[in-house]
Motif scaffolding. Structure first.
Motif, PDB file in Angstrom:
ATOM      1  N   GLU B1067       2.464 -52.459  22.829  1.00 54.56           N
ATOM      2  CA  GLU B1067       1.174 -53.097  22.547  1.00 54.56           C
ATOM      3  C   GLU B1067       0.024 -52.147  22.854  1.00 54.56           C
ATOM      4  O   GLU B1067      -0.887 -51.961  22.047  1.00 54.56           O
ATOM      5  N   LYS B1071      -2.713 -50.268  20.548  1.00 51.72           N
ATOM      6  CA  LYS B1071      -4.139 -50.465  20.791  1.00 51.72           C
ATOM      7  C   LYS B1071      -4.867 -49.129  20.752  1.00 51.72           C
ATOM      8  O   LYS B1071      -6.024 -49.057  20.375  1.00 51.72           O
ATOM      9  N   ASP B1214       0.324 -59.834  16.983  1.00 42.38           N
ATOM     10  CA  ASP B1214      -0.303 -59.397  18.218  1.00 42.38           C
ATOM     11  C   ASP B1214       0.744 -59.467  19.325  1.00 42.38           C
ATOM     12  O   ASP B1214       1.172 -60.551  19.735  1.00 42.38           O
ATOM     13  N   ALA B1216       0.420 -58.913  22.317  1.00 38.83           N
ATOM     14  CA  ALA B1216      -0.079 -59.456  23.581  1.00 38.83           C
ATOM     15  C   ALA B1216       0.269 -60.927  23.711  1.00 38.83           C
ATOM     16  O   ALA B1216       0.650 -61.403  24.782  1.00 38.83           O
TER      17      ALA B1216
END
Lengths: 202, 1252
Positions: B1067, B1071, B1214, B1216
């Protein structure tokens, strides 16, 4: 009346017992016939209308009992597919003979609670004939010249967890083998096929 | 009871009747042998037997024992009842007798085995063995000693058995270890026997003798003498009359005779001496003869004369001393008496009680000499040679069959030979033809050269003339000029078909010429430009050299220009053209019609420009018809043919151009018509989806292929030429294709024109050396340059043309194919290499090899499996469709492409050299081996061992010694690469920077590979980073299988913890806008697991407070998305098929999906210990393994589902969110288990550590 009926009724537990017992005696017979252990270490027992030979060696007995009890459990859960006795030469580690017992479980027995009908006598006879065949196999099996050892392999369901004392192994097939099918017997819940594979003599 | 009757069970029912064999039996033979005789079965057996018998008689090789041996084995197997039916014993005897005297077989295993078989079959084997021993048969073989000793052991004579084993060992019998083992086993058995039983000494020989006059224990009530009078029945061992011993012997009774005391036990435990005297062998009938012979008056006893015929089996195999003359080719009508199908054994016949057989006797008697006064006049040896008797006819049949076979073989050989010769001849012919063509080519070349020279000269002249023309008032001069030119033209064409020059050419010639007084080159350029910019006047330049002249007459470029173009078309010309072509394409948004129209316009203009000349092809031919090629006249006539033919006929107009002929013509056509799919459709394999880039290459390649395919020869062009003249109507496949090219669908009338266009263009492109290879190459060059705007690698094509710029297409495959066109004059070789890549019409997949390091317990393939068999391409959403169809939005660059990457590196805001951990050394990389030492930046490193190896790099464990103290050292991992890994270096630094900028609570910088030092050499680099002894995730997964051992429930806690970490790593990496590109378990190193986790409620607190337990390494494949325009997606595929993500395999664009797929795969390996296998079902991608039931299946399934089913590049999930879900669940349910479970896994990791 009721007594005879119950005698002929086979439950899952009962079937498991029968099959496990068969394995026990069957393995003992093989060990005796093929000379894996010296014949003096065997003693007679009466079963299935035959005189069978079982080992008196303590360690071996203990080992077999352990294995068989584990197999019993698996039979009860219907997770065992095959039992294989592998006979291997000690010196060359080559697999010389392979006895394979295929177990087919009738899964519906897990669900229904009604016991099946089959006379114990009949099952006994069937098993007896298989064991007689094992004895008779001397007609075509090659002589085991060298000292041999044996191994027990069990084929189970894929996602079964391997218990502590057991390890994973390969199938230990014999290359260039001759295979002979022996008789089968069934308890209506479990069906057991027997087969022996041995090296072709060329 | 029910299944007793099965034939397969026969063996069991007859088991008593089956003689067990030492080596076991073939089951099929066993069953067959036991079957109640079926007629055909019996006959089959008989046949086989007959075969053996025949073989025995016909054998002429060096090892007759072989047949006997096989025969014996077969008999054993086929007659399970112990061979009585098959006469096994007899066979054995014969065999043994046959070879008794032969020294070489005395220790042959097969022979000795036969002896042993015989011994097994007979009653008193020990005699046989003794005989063998005496005759020195089998002394070198363990089997002999073994068999003998076994027999003795069975009889109880253990001492002797032991002695025999020892003897065998002493003699070094082979195989030695087998004998040794058997001896040991024997000893064990003996020992066991001694221990277990309390018998008296077992070594009392059973062959115990009766003692003379000894007292026996009486038996039974009647006190009768026992039957068994040996052993325990004896009261005393000592013989003699015991009673006497009790009484004092009167000394006066002198015992003047000794009672023969024969009771000393014959020392049976020792081996009899080998005296070789055993010619006559005592067998039972003889040893027992004292007991069996009837007493009689001995004076009357006579030795009976042996009378009667000798039994068949004792007939000697002695050959008659003379050779029987066999007449060849005897064709007697044979009415062979048929043998009735024999029945098997007679049922229920009583067998006579057999006399005790004496096998040895039989064997020994074989060399009995015939009675001296008898000589057999027939081939006794053959008749009785085998086991059975053979009749004369059979023998003759055998001989005859052999001869037939021989003849057959010879015939076949001859045929082969002939064919071989034929082929050779053909080959020679072809070669000769080749030579011929080559020669002709050469001639043409030369002619063309000369011709061109002429042209040039003429053009020069004319140019000068034209310049003079500038004087406006010199009309007269013009006239003169005209005359001159015409004259010169005439002169020039004097050896041609002057009548073919229409006068209008001249006028036209002048006009444009005047307007264009520029250098020839420019003209040429303009001409080139014309093609793209629809400039009219120079269209005509697309003609052959001869056509050029014609062009001149109609206003083509100046001779000079042509000259220039002919001599040295510079690369820039082609490039420009190419670029313009491409721009044109882009500008016109790929609409076929328009472009076709565009071309059509041009051509129309052509037509208008050269209207008059369009009399079929004649107009364009004039120049070509220079004297040397008178033959063209004929073909000119032929030209009034349907357009189908015109194409190729055109081509052969100019033989000198034929070199650039079909091959290049087509290519040039393709250049012009690259967008015309129809012209490309000859092969038909190209799909409409192809981008134009590839269309060009493909078409040209294909053309080349079909040209080459048709003629598997060198000098293809000339060959074709011949064909053209001879059979213009497309008898050849290529011609049909050429025709297709020639007559394009939308402009059939202009086939001629087009062809002439071709000629000129090809000319323009060709240099003075009209080398087909070169031309082909140049065409391709042009084409390929057009292909991509991206950088591409260059290859062999450049070799042949030094002046052309090396922009070539970069696909490895295509390159190869093209390279082979140019490089190879062996076009047949080229064919096989030319492959079409219809599917891969997208970008090239050339990348570094992805490595596949360990895979220990991973059972199936070494990589994830994507099953696309049930893949249904989804309805692409608008965006993706756009992406796919429009070549612009997809970044045509291959992100893995090294040149792209180099480009990026050069443009860094901070150059690499400014990094503190960057060291550059301008020398070759030192050779690194285990045990070597190298120095970087003043620090000494010791190479300890090799940790791993991949396609391009090796990782070693090195230890750096502190300067002052050589004992102190620190371990590092050093990645050695044969190409400087600047990109990896950059990415690692960049990641650290970007992560710092993110400034998150949970610090993941420790989870990314950190390069302590990067040292770059000319030909490689070292990257030094921390050494982690815990191994990779793959090692961990493998070792963990043993730890968990079936208790998957407990496993969940650790796996979830690791999964959370992995999710977090990927992740954060994403990013930072970096794609790793190669996420797999080998690329994740383990660090220490936290030994215990505090029970906190907040996930961030929990994870932030812990050290990272994994490190992601190997960023060599990574992609920095900030370097590309936003919304970029890639279509490139990783080279090795196994590591492609789902998008790559299904031809969809991807960005971060590749990492997510790799992540899913790595988690899969952790859980199941196997690489992931996915398939699509009803639109959803699923994995084949099912999760353990004891786990939180919905959560895990959601994870896999999300990672494997990513709708598009805009909808990257995503991580997260997923991670937080896992964290919550972990804290809520599994945290308490962690501490206890962790211990187990630490042990597993310890194991790994110890290996490292």
């Amino acid at each position: 009346m009721a007594a005879t009926v119950t005698q002929n009724a086979i439950t899952l537990k009962g079937s498991t017992e029968i099959v496990a017992e068969f394995f026990m005696y069957g393995i003992n017979s093989i060990l005796y016939q093929r000379g894996i252990y010296p014949p003096e270490t065997f003693t007679r027992a009466q079963k299935y209308g035959l005189t069978l030979l079982v080992t008196t060696d303590e360690q071996l007995k203990k080992y077999l009992n352990e294995v068989i009890s584990q197999i019993k459990e698996w039979l009860f859960n219907m997770t065992v597919k095959k039992l294989v006795v592998v006979i291997r030469s000690i010196d060359t580690n080559e697999v010389l003979e392979r006895w394979q017992f295929d177990v087919e479980c009738d899964k519906t027995a897990l669900t229904e609670s009604k016991p099946r009908e089959k006379s114990e006598k009949e099952i006994s006879k069937e098993i007896g004939s298989v064991i007689r065949q094992i004895t008779a196999s001397v007609t075509f099996l090659p002589l085991l010249e060298s000292a041999c050892e044996f191994d027990l392999l069990v084929y189970t369901d894929k996602n079964l967890e391997v218990p502590e004392a057991w390890g994973e192994s390969g199938p230990q097939f014999i290359a260039n083998s001759e295979e002979v099918r022996l008789r089968t017997f069934t308890t209506t819940i479990h069906k057991v096929d027997t087969m022996v594979a041995y090296k072709k003599s060329d | 009871m029910t299944n007793r009757g099965r034939p397969e069970d026969e063996w069991e029912l007859s088991k008593e009747n089956v003689q067990p064999l030492r080596q076991g039996r073939k089951f099929s033979s066993l069953n067959a042998g036991l079957q109640p005789l079926a007629g055909d079965q019996m006959s089959r057996i008989k046949e086989e037997k007959q075969m053996f018998e025949t073989e025995l008689r016909m054998y002429s090789g060096g090892d007759p024992l072989e047949i006997w041996h096989r025969y014996i084995l077969w008999t054993e197997q086929t007659y399970p009842k112990g061979g009585r039916d098959g006469n096994l014993i007899h066979l054995l005897e014969r065999c043994l007798a046959q070879f008794r005297e032969q020294e070489r077989y005395k220790n042959d295993e097969r022979y000795v085995q036969a002896w042993i078989k015989l011994a097994d079959a007979c009653d008193q084997p020990q005699d046989l063995f003794s005989y063998m021993y005496d005759q020195k048969i089998g002394l070198e073989l363990s089997c002999f000693y073994d068999a003998w000793a076994t027999v003795l052991e069975k009889l109880g004579n253990l001492k002797k058995a032991d002695a025999i084993y020892l003897e065998g060992l002493k003699q070094n019998a082979r195989p030695y270890d087998v004998l040794k083992r058997r001896h040991e086993e024997f000893q064990k058995r003996v020992a066991r026997g001694c221990c277990s039983s309390e018998q008296e000494e077992v070594d009392v020989a059973m062959e115990d003798q009766r003692t003379v006059l000894s007292q026996l224990k009486s038996v039974g009530k009647k006190h009768q003498a026992p039957v068994n009078r040996v052993g325990p029945a004896k009261q005393s061992v000592q013989g003699g009359r015991l009673l006497q011993s009790n009484m004092p012997n009167p000394p006066q009774v002198a015992q003047n005779f000794q009672i023969l005391c024969d009771n000393e036990t014959v020392d049976t435990s020792s081996l009899p001496p080998q005296t070789g005297e055993w010619t006559h062998f005592p067998h039972r009938s003889q040893t027992n003869k004292e007991n069996e012979m009837k007493p009689g008056v001995w004076s009357k006893a006579k030795v009976p004369v042996k009378k009667g015929a000798m039994p068949s089996h004792t007939v000697s195999a002695g050959q008659p001393a003379f050779k029987v003359h066999i007449e060849e080719d005897q064709n007697q009508p044979m009415t062979t008496p048929r043998k009735l199908p024999e029945m098997g054994y007679q049922v229920l016949s009583s067998r006579k009680p057999e006399k005790p057989t004496n096998p040895i006797e039989h064997i020994k008697e074989t060399d009995a000499v015939e009675a001296p006064n008898q000589r057999s006049m027939y081939c006794k040896d053959k008749i009785y040679g085998g086991n059975d008797e053979f009749s004369f006819e059979e023998i003759r049949a055998a001989v005859w069959k052999k001869k037939e076979k021989q003849k057959q073989l010879e015939k076949e050989e001859k045929e082969l030979e002939e064919r071989h010769q034929d082929l050779l001849r053909q080959r020679r012919q072809f070669l000769e033809q080749e030579q011929e063509f080559k020669r002709q080519q050469l001639v043409i070349q030369q002619e063309q050269q000369a011709f061109l020279e002429e042209c040039k000269r003429q053009m020069q002249l004319q140019r000068q003339h034209f310049e003079k023309e500038r004087v406006p008032n010199n009309s007269s001069r013009q006239l003169i000029f005209e005359e001159k030119t015409s004259k010169s033209n005439v002169e020039y064409y004097e050896h041609g078909n002057t009548e073919n020059i229409p006068p209008q050419y001249l006028s036209q010639l002048r006009a444009p010429q005047q307007s264009q007084q520029t250098a020839g080159l420019q003209l040429q350029y303009e001409h080139q430009d014309d093609l793209t910019e629809n400039n009219q006047s120079l269209n005509i330049s697309n003609r052959t050299p001869s056509g050029v002249i014609g062009v001149l007459s109609s206003g083509g470029p100046t001779p000079e220009s042509l000259y220039k173009t002919m001599t040295a078309p510079s690369p820039t010309v082609n490039t420009r053209e190419a670029i313009q072509l491409v721009m044109g394409m882009f500008n016109t948004s790929l609409e076929l019609e328009k472009q076709m129209g565009w071309e059509e316009n041009r051509e129309d203009k052509n037509i208008t420009g050269v209207s008059g000349s369009n009399t079929g092809n004649k107009g364009f031919i004039p120049a070509s018809s220079s004297a040397p090629f008178v033959v063209f006249d004929e073909t000119l006539d032929k030209q009034k043919q349907p357009s189908a033919a015109t194409g190729h006929i055109e081509m052969d107009q100019d033989k000198e151009n034929n070199l650039v002929d079909n091959v290049s013509i087509r290519r040039s056509r393709s250049r012009l018509e690259h967008v015309k799919k129809s012209s490309i459709s000859t092969e038909g394999s190209q799909t409409d989806m192809d981008t134009d880039f590839y269309m060009i290459t493909d078409s040209s390649v294909r053309q080349a292929r079909d040209v080459f395919e048709d003629e598997n020869l060198e000098g293809i062009e000339s060959h074709q030429r011949d064909d053209i003249t001879l059979a213009p109507l497309g008898s050849h496949l290529s011609f049909a294709q050429a025709a297709k090219f020639a007559s394009t669908p939308f402009n059939p009338n202009n086939s001629a024109l087009k062809n002439s266009l071709n000629y000129v263009s090809s000319l323009n492109e060709s240099e003075s050396k009209v080398d087909p290879k070169w031309t082909a190459g140049s065409q391709i060059d042009t084409v390929s340059k057009v292909e991509t705007t991206a950088k591409e690698l260059s290859k062999e094509l450049t070799i042949s043309k030094a002046d052309l710029s090396p922009i070539m297409e970069g696909s490895a495959e295509d390159q190869d194919s093209l390279g082979s066109i140019t490089g190879g004059s062996h076009l047949d070789g080229a064919i096989s290499v030319l492959k079409q890549q219809p599917v891969r019409s997208k970008l090239k997949p050339v990348t570094k090899e992805t490595e596949n390091l360990q895979g220990s317990l991973v059972e199936n393939l070494g990589a994830h499996v994507i099953d696309t068999t049930s893949y249904i391409p989804p309805d692409l959403d608008e965006r993706t469709e756009n992406l796919l169809s429009m070549s612009i939005c997809i970044n045509p660059r291959d992100p893995f492409d090294s040149e792209t990457i180099e480009g990026f590196l050069k443009q860094l805001p901070e150059p690499l050299s400014s990094f503190s951990n960057f060291v550059e050394e301008d020398k070759m990389m030192p050779d690194i081996r285990v045990g070597s030492i190298f120095i970087i930046d003043g620090e000494l490193y010791d190479v300890m061992k090799l940790l791993g190896e991949g396609g391009f790099a090796k990782v070693y464990k090195v230890s750096q010694h502190a300067d002052d103290n050589l004992d102190m050292s620190e371990d590092f991992a050093c990645k050695v690469q044969c190409q400087p890994a600047k990109w990896e270096f950059y990415i690692c630094s960049e990641i650290q920077k970007r992560l710092s900028r993110l400034n998150e609570k949970v610090d993941l910088r420790d989870a990314m590979m950190k390069i302590k030092k990067g040292c770059f050499f000319i030909n490689g680099s070292f990257l030094i980073s921390d050494f982690h002894s815990e191994g990779t995730l793959l090692d961990f997964a493998n070792n963990c299988r043993q730890v968990t051992k079936g208790n998957m429930l407990d496993y969940e806690v650790i796996i979830m913890y690791l999964t959370i970490e992995l999710l977090h790593i990927v992740e954060k990496l994403h990013k930072c806008k970096i794609i790793h590109g190669d996420v797999k378990p080998d690329n994740v190193l383990m660090k220490d697991l936290p030994s215990s986790l505090p029970t906190v409620k907040n996930a961030e607190e929990l994870f932030a407070g812990q050290k990272r337990c994994m490190v992601l390494i190997d960023f060599g494949q990574s992609i920095d998305m900030t370097k590309y325009p936003p919304d970029t997606a890639f279509m490139a595929k990783v080279k090795t098929g196994d590591f492609q993500c789902i998008e790559m395999k299904t031809d969809r664009p991807w960005t971060y999906q590749t990492d997510l797929f790799g992540l899913a795969g790595s988690i899969h390996v952790l859980i199941f210990g196997q690489y992931m296998s996915v398939y699509q079902s009803q639109g959803t991608w699923l994995m084949t393994h099912s999760l353990p039931r004891s786990w939180n299946r919905p959560l895990w399934q959601k994870l896999f589902h999300t990672l494997l089913n990513i709708p598009s590049c805009d909808e990257i999930p995503d991580l997260a969110v997923l991670r937080r879900e896992f964290e919550e669940y972990f804290i809520a349910n599994l945290l308490h288990k962690y501490n206890s479970q962790c211990r187990k896994f630490m042990l597993a990791m310890n194991d790994i550590r110890n290996c490292k």
